[in-house]
Design an enzyme around this catalytic site. Sequence first.
Site, PDB file in Angstrom:
ATOM      1  N   ASP A  10       0.885  -1.242  -0.105  1.00  0.00           N
ATOM      2  CA  ASP A  10      -0.071   0.015  -0.189  1.00  0.00           C
ATOM      3  C   ASP A  10       0.763   1.253  -0.062  1.00  0.00           C
ATOM      4  O   ASP A  10       0.619   2.436  -0.529  1.00  0.00           O
ATOM      5  CB  ASP A  10      -0.951   0.059   1.477  1.00  0.00           C
ATOM      6  CG  ASP A  10      -2.080  -0.978   1.249  1.00  0.00           C
ATOM      7  OD1 ASP A  10      -2.595  -1.189   0.316  1.00  0.00           O
ATOM      8  OD2 ASP A  10      -2.300  -1.174   2.494  1.00  0.00           O
ATOM      9  N   GLU A  26      -5.981   7.358  -0.430  1.00  0.00           N
ATOM     10  CA  GLU A  26      -6.531   6.700   0.743  1.00  0.00           C
ATOM     11  C   GLU A  26      -5.409   6.595   1.997  1.00  0.00           C
ATOM     12  O   GLU A  26      -5.588   6.512   3.190  1.00  0.00           O
ATOM     13  CB  GLU A  26      -6.737   5.222   0.569  1.00  0.00           C
ATOM     14  CG  GLU A  26      -7.313   4.388   1.638  1.00  0.00           C
ATOM     15  CD  GLU A  26      -7.647   2.846   1.115  1.00  0.00           C
ATOM     16  OE1 GLU A  26      -7.204   2.472   0.227  1.00  0.00           O
ATOM     17  OE2 GLU A  26      -8.528   2.485   1.967  1.00  0.00           O
ATOM     18  N   ASP A  46      -6.929   5.399  -5.015  1.00  0.00           N
ATOM     19  CA  ASP A  46      -6.714   4.349  -3.966  1.00  0.00           C
ATOM     20  C   ASP A  46      -5.552   3.585  -4.761  1.00  0.00           C
ATOM     21  O   ASP A  46      -5.812   2.818  -5.382  1.00  0.00           O
ATOM     22  CB  ASP A  46      -8.024   3.545  -3.905  1.00  0.00           C
ATOM     23  CG  ASP A  46      -7.788   2.239  -2.789  1.00  0.00           C
ATOM     24  OD1 ASP A  46      -6.695   2.152  -2.345  1.00  0.00           O
ATOM     25  OD2 ASP A  46      -8.565   1.669  -2.507  1.00  0.00           O
TER      26      ASP A  46
HETATM   27  P1  FDP Z   1      -9.493  -4.178   1.375  1.00  0.00           P
HETATM   28  O1  FDP Z   1     -10.350  -3.698   2.866  1.00  0.00           O
HETATM   29  O2  FDP Z   1      -8.964  -5.445   1.362  1.00  0.00           O
HETATM   30  O3  FDP Z   1      -8.868  -2.810   0.834  1.00  0.00           O
HETATM   31  O4  FDP Z   1     -11.688  -1.041  -0.259  1.00  0.00           O
HETATM   32  C1  FDP Z   1     -11.737  -1.837   0.498  1.00  0.00           C
HETATM   33  C2  FDP Z   1     -11.709  -3.368   0.002  1.00  0.00           C
HETATM   34  O5  FDP Z   1     -10.833  -4.105   0.274  1.00  0.00           O
HETATM   35  C3  FDP Z   1     -12.534  -3.690  -0.968  1.00  0.00           C
HETATM   36  O6  FDP Z   1     -11.631  -3.808  -1.959  1.00  0.00           O
HETATM   37  C4  FDP Z   1     -13.391  -5.078  -0.917  1.00  0.00           C
HETATM   38  O7  FDP Z   1     -14.479  -5.235  -1.794  1.00  0.00           O
HETATM   39  C5  FDP Z   1     -13.842  -4.690   0.492  1.00  0.00           C
HETATM   40  O8  FDP Z   1     -13.079  -3.790   0.990  1.00  0.00           O
HETATM   41  C6  FDP Z   1     -13.904  -6.098   1.263  1.00  0.00           C
HETATM   42  O9  FDP Z   1     -14.277  -5.782   2.784  1.00  0.00           O
HETATM   43  P2  FDP Z   1     -14.776  -7.198   3.459  1.00  0.00           P
HETATM   44  O10 FDP Z   1     -13.797  -7.705   4.038  1.00  0.00           O
HETATM   45  O11 FDP Z   1     -15.346  -6.314   4.759  1.00  0.00           O
HETATM   46  O12 FDP Z   1     -15.536  -7.952   2.832  1.00  0.00           O
END
Ligand code: FDP
Length: 347
Positions: free
Chosen positions: A93, A116, A135
């Site tokens: 990241d 982000e 992001d």
């Molecule tokens: P992540 O937290 O792994 O970065 O953007 C946030 C995100 O991923 C999305 O890419 C993904 O669809 C979602 O969160 C997954 O969240 P959950 O684990 O709560 O399902």
Amino acid sequence: MNQMDNNRSYAGTNVPSFESSRIAQPIGTALDRFIKNNQDQFQYASGELSQLLRDIALASKVVNREVNKAGLIDLMGGVGAQNSAGDEQQKLDVLANIRFTRALAKGGEVCALISEESDSFVDLNNKGHYVIAIDPLDGSSNIDVNVSIGTIFSVYRRKTAVGEPIHDTDILQKGADQVAAGYVLYGSSTMLVYTTGHGVNGFTYEPTLGEYFLSHPQMKIPAEGRIYSINEGAANSFSEALKAYLQSCKDSEYTARYVGSLVADFHRNLLKGGIYIYPATRKDPEGKLRLLYECNALAFIAEQAGGKASSGTARILDIVPNRLHQRIPFFVGSASMVELATKGMDF
Ligand code: FDP
């Protein structure tokens, strides 16, 4: 060679010849050439936005290289800190954020960068005409398990005059004001998909040539789909309307697919038809995804491809952000599925 030769069968089977297969078709237009050829579609055409898109493509190639090597060198795991959104920061990241920030800072077209990974916006160059929200590496929780991840970006034209200090009006623009948006998917192949408001085009990275080539011209999402993508682990806190919609998906024997990387889930549904949902939950009452650097870009792409994006109560692109890291419930994908899923929502 005639058509019969092209489709000759081998040993009695009906296998198309190599010459007639997709493999033998010429590689599409290179991204650089495509950007140049289409520059005039853009109302402020001066080459700046084109250069900005090239900078993003270049940074994505560097990130792609690092993502591919992550298991070999010490690039997996966390850095032991949280980002502005409260998520655990992974090494990749941080690295991806540095790569994109540097590429955009060097280019000079961007005056402010919202990421982000940064608490407040980064002031890059007062002479730039564009604001970018990014992001750098979406789907971080999938990095360590070798599952597809992505980069998402939105580009806005600044509202203040060049040379003036950056103002909230530059930063907190609604999605409908985007001049370009896209994503990079680091998957079984790496793809860059973007729009400047004239349809959506997808480019596949050819690693030996180090170049993206047009592979998916004028992408359109099927109006009706049969795939639904949602983390149902939180189903106990879904609204009754959402529970009813999910039940209707099951009654119709739709297919459930959830990678857990927004870019990957969105991309699959864009190609095949489907809906991605991240609703309000007890844990995340405003939803989990970020309006400025996740939802807006994908909403713009979805609409340009003939799909829809909603918060459940409003069109995503109409929502005026009230803060940098604002979260929002997100329903995106095939038009008829989004309409049905958000009918009678009670958020
Ligand atoms: P992540 O937290 O792994 O970065 O953007 C946030 C995100 O991923 C999305 O890419 C993904 O669809 C979602 O969160 C997954 O969240 P959950 O684990 O709560 O399902």
